[in-house]
Design an enzyme around this catalytic site. Sequence first.
Site, PDB file in Angstrom:
ATOM      1  N   GLU A   1      -1.947  -9.723  -5.916  1.00 43.89           N
ATOM      2  CA  GLU A   1      -0.967 -10.475  -7.278  1.00 43.89           C
ATOM      3  C   GLU A   1      -0.803 -10.474  -8.040  1.00 43.89           C
ATOM      4  O   GLU A   1       0.353 -10.956  -9.587  1.00 43.89           O
ATOM      5  CB  GLU A   1      -3.002 -10.804  -8.110  1.00 43.89           C
ATOM      6  CG  GLU A   1      -4.157 -11.252  -7.014  1.00 43.89           C
ATOM      7  CD  GLU A   1      -5.136 -10.187  -5.888  1.00 43.89           C
ATOM      8  OE1 GLU A   1      -4.120 -10.187  -5.381  1.00 43.89           O
ATOM      9  OE2 GLU A   1      -6.021 -10.976  -5.727  1.00 43.89           O
TER      10      GLU A   1
ATOM     11  N   CYS B   1      -9.425  -8.763  -7.583  1.00 45.57           N
ATOM     12  CA  CYS B   1     -10.134  -7.632  -8.013  1.00 45.57           C
ATOM     13  C   CYS B   1     -10.208  -7.816  -9.756  1.00 45.57           C
ATOM     14  O   CYS B   1      -8.765  -8.621 -10.181  1.00 45.57           O
ATOM     15  CB  CYS B   1      -9.492  -6.025  -7.251  1.00 45.57           C
ATOM     16  SG  CYS B   1      -7.921  -6.678  -8.357  1.00 45.57           S
TER      17      CYS B   1
ATOM     18  N   CYS C   1      -6.983  -6.910 -11.550  1.00 47.26           N
ATOM     19  CA  CYS C   1      -5.701  -8.141 -11.578  1.00 47.26           C
ATOM     20  C   CYS C   1      -6.365  -9.777 -12.276  1.00 47.26           C
ATOM     21  O   CYS C   1      -5.732 -10.343 -12.924  1.00 47.26           O
ATOM     22  CB  CYS C   1      -6.117  -8.550  -9.699  1.00 47.26           C
ATOM     23  SG  CYS C   1      -4.797  -7.475  -9.394  1.00 47.26           S
TER      24      CYS C   1
ATOM     25  N   GLU D   1       1.034  -1.219  -1.099  1.00 47.56           N
ATOM     26  CA  GLU D   1       0.080  -0.556   0.168  1.00 47.56           C
ATOM     27  C   GLU D   1       0.749   0.965  -0.336  1.00 47.56           C
ATOM     28  O   GLU D   1       1.946   1.444   0.107  1.00 47.56           O
ATOM     29  CB  GLU D   1      -1.009   0.005   1.505  1.00 47.56           C
ATOM     30  CG  GLU D   1      -2.202  -1.387   1.167  1.00 47.56           C
ATOM     31  CD  GLU D   1      -3.562  -0.922   1.948  1.00 47.56           C
ATOM     32  OE1 GLU D   1      -2.867  -0.482   3.314  1.00 47.56           O
ATOM     33  OE2 GLU D   1      -3.940  -1.956   2.329  1.00 47.56           O
TER      34      GLU D   1
HETATM   35  N1  THU Z   1      -6.257  -6.648  -2.682  1.00 52.38           N
HETATM   36  C1  THU Z   1      -5.226  -7.533  -3.933  1.00 52.38           C
HETATM   37  O1  THU Z   1      -3.946  -7.250  -2.430  1.00 52.38           O
HETATM   38  N2  THU Z   1      -5.820  -8.390  -4.157  1.00 52.38           N
HETATM   39  C2  THU Z   1      -7.173  -8.352  -4.034  1.00 52.38           C
HETATM   40  O2  THU Z   1      -7.624  -8.049  -5.477  1.00 52.38           O
HETATM   41  C3  THU Z   1      -7.978  -7.550  -3.796  1.00 52.38           C
HETATM   42  C4  THU Z   1      -7.903  -6.108  -2.861  1.00 52.38           C
HETATM   43  C5  THU Z   1      -5.516  -5.681  -1.609  1.00 52.38           C
HETATM   44  C6  THU Z   1      -5.619  -4.292  -2.217  1.00 52.38           C
HETATM   45  C7  THU Z   1      -5.080  -3.766  -1.097  1.00 52.38           C
HETATM   46  O3  THU Z   1      -3.793  -3.713  -0.126  1.00 52.38           O
HETATM   47  C8  THU Z   1      -6.457  -4.047  -0.006  1.00 52.38           C
HETATM   48  O4  THU Z   1      -6.361  -5.585  -0.237  1.00 52.38           O
HETATM   49  C9  THU Z   1      -7.234  -3.632   0.288  1.00 52.38           C
HETATM   50  O5  THU Z   1      -8.319  -3.482  -0.676  1.00 52.38           O
END
Ligand code: THU
Length: 137
Positions: free
Chosen positions: A56, A91, A94, A45
């Site tokens: 991913e 998401c 990804c 982040e």
């Molecule tokens: N996040 C992922 O790493 N992968 C996903 O497919 C969904 C969301 C992370 C992004 C962010 O750091 C946290 O989850 C909350 O959204």
Amino acid sequence: MTDKKALIRAAIEALPGSYVPYSHFHVAAALLCADGSVYTGINIENASYTPTICAERSAFFRAVNEGRREFEAIVICGGKEGVITDYCAPCGVCRQVMREFCDPETFQIILAKSEEEYREFTLKELLPMGFGPENLM
Ligand code: THU
């Protein structure tokens, strides 16, 4: 495929490495390449929020940087404070990155709660009618 449990273990072991000072939601992925190599990824982040990268894509971009272009499967796990209580689905962004490099019919997306508890999908199931490289040919 390389031992599925080993791939799940790789993702779960990577989970504490997530850099998540804002959401506290840890995600980790383990990507299996066609040559048998495995690349893990974590979400990273950012104080400015939008530069955040998902686990991913971290895994994919590591692998692509190392010259890998063919992939068989990805394990994804995650949870608040690093505690896995549910399945963590990828998401949309990804899924689209997977679409760039993977065959939607065969690429396996494995959502894991543990080595024993997981659900498997093809990329096509999670991204039907996707837009891919062949659309530009
Ligand atoms: N996040 C992922 O790493 N992968 C996903 O497919 C969904 C969301 C992370 C992004 C962010 O750091 C946290 O989850 C909350 O959204």
